[in-house]
Design an enzyme around this catalytic site. Structure first.
Site, PDB file in Angstrom:
ATOM      1  N   GLY A  52       0.826  -1.202   0.000  1.00 13.77           N
ATOM      2  CA  GLY A  52       0.000   0.000   0.000  1.00 13.77           C
ATOM      3  C   GLY A  52       0.857   1.247   0.000  1.00 13.77           C
ATOM      4  O   GLY A  52       2.003   1.245  -0.476  1.00 13.77           O
ATOM      5  N   CYS A  53       0.354   2.308   0.573  1.00 13.96           N
ATOM      6  CA  CYS A  53       1.059   3.591   0.590  1.00 13.96           C
ATOM      7  C   CYS A  53       2.390   3.484   1.315  1.00 13.96           C
ATOM      8  O   CYS A  53       2.464   3.032   2.449  1.00 13.96           O
ATOM      9  CB  CYS A  53       0.190   4.644   1.270  1.00 13.96           C
ATOM     10  SG  CYS A  53       0.990   6.248   1.443  1.00 13.96           S
TER      11      CYS A  53
END
Length: 220
Positions: A52-53
């Site tokens: 993810g981020c």
């Protein structure tokens, strides 16, 4: 209801990046490539993860004892010198990734893999939380056969706790491209950012509750 809608809109607007893409990401020539092994330097080794981020992942790993530094960047794709804007299109094949620089005498590669699975929703495909798209897909990179076996072992163990399959790809490491300066230590330097407050901080706090024995004394 109004509060819920405003929060949802806020997360979309201030997400690590919100250009959701579903383009085919990992090319066969990358998935089947010979892994590149990064030599240790000054007693420190390097491991690479996508979950993810990268703002979130970087902050998680930097809170772990034995980790000297975590650096945000891009890996897993076919585009040379990718930029953040290019990565967000989903066409580079890269995922937002982190380079974890660690002391193997203090923390093992296997523990870092357990941290990886324990700090995310391991069944979410092409993203984490509000960040959706192939550029946010989950990948664990291996540099040799020993690391690959460790990853597969931990992945199988984690899989027993979920009805859905584990989403993380297991790929041979090729190259890590460092992200732009403003992405580095983003969670640390931008605590006022709505995304950091609503997504990053809850994610790292959840991790801390699961693994208190792994935390540095000064973990933020």
């Amino acid at each position: 209801m109004r509060s819920f809608i405003l929060t949802a809109v806020c997360l979309v607007l201030f997400a690590c990046g919100n250009n959701a893409q579903n383009n085919p990401a990992t090319k066969p020539e990358i998935a089947n490539a010979k892994p590149v092994e990064v030599p240790a330097k000054d007693g420190l080794e390097r491991a690479y993860f996508a979950s993810g981020c990268f703002w979130c992942v970087e902050a998680v790993y930097e809170s772990v004892k034995g980790v000297d530094e975590a650096i945000s960047g891009y890996s897993g794709g076919h585009t040379k010198n990718p930029t953040y804007e290019q990565s967000n299109t989903g066409r580079t094949g890269h995922a937002e990734s982190v380079e974890v620089i660690y002391d193997p005498k203090v923390v093992s590669f296997e523990t870092l893999v357990k941290v990886y699975f324990g700090s995310q929703n391991p069944t979410q495909v092409n993203g984490q939380g509000p960040d959706r798209g192939s550029q946010y897909r989950s990948i664990i990179f291996y540099q040799n056969e020993e690391q690959k076996q460790i990853i597969e072992k931990v992945k199988a163990e984690v899989g027993k706790n979920y009805e859905k399959p584990i989403a993380a790809e297991v790929l041979p490491f090729q190259k890590f491209w460092i992200a732009e300066d403003y992405h580095q230590d983003y969670e640390k330097y931008h605590p006022e950012n709505p995304y950091i407050q609503k997504v990053s901080i809850p994610r790292i706090n959840s991790f801390k509750k699961k693994f208190p024995e792994l935390l540095k004394s000064n973990a933020h």
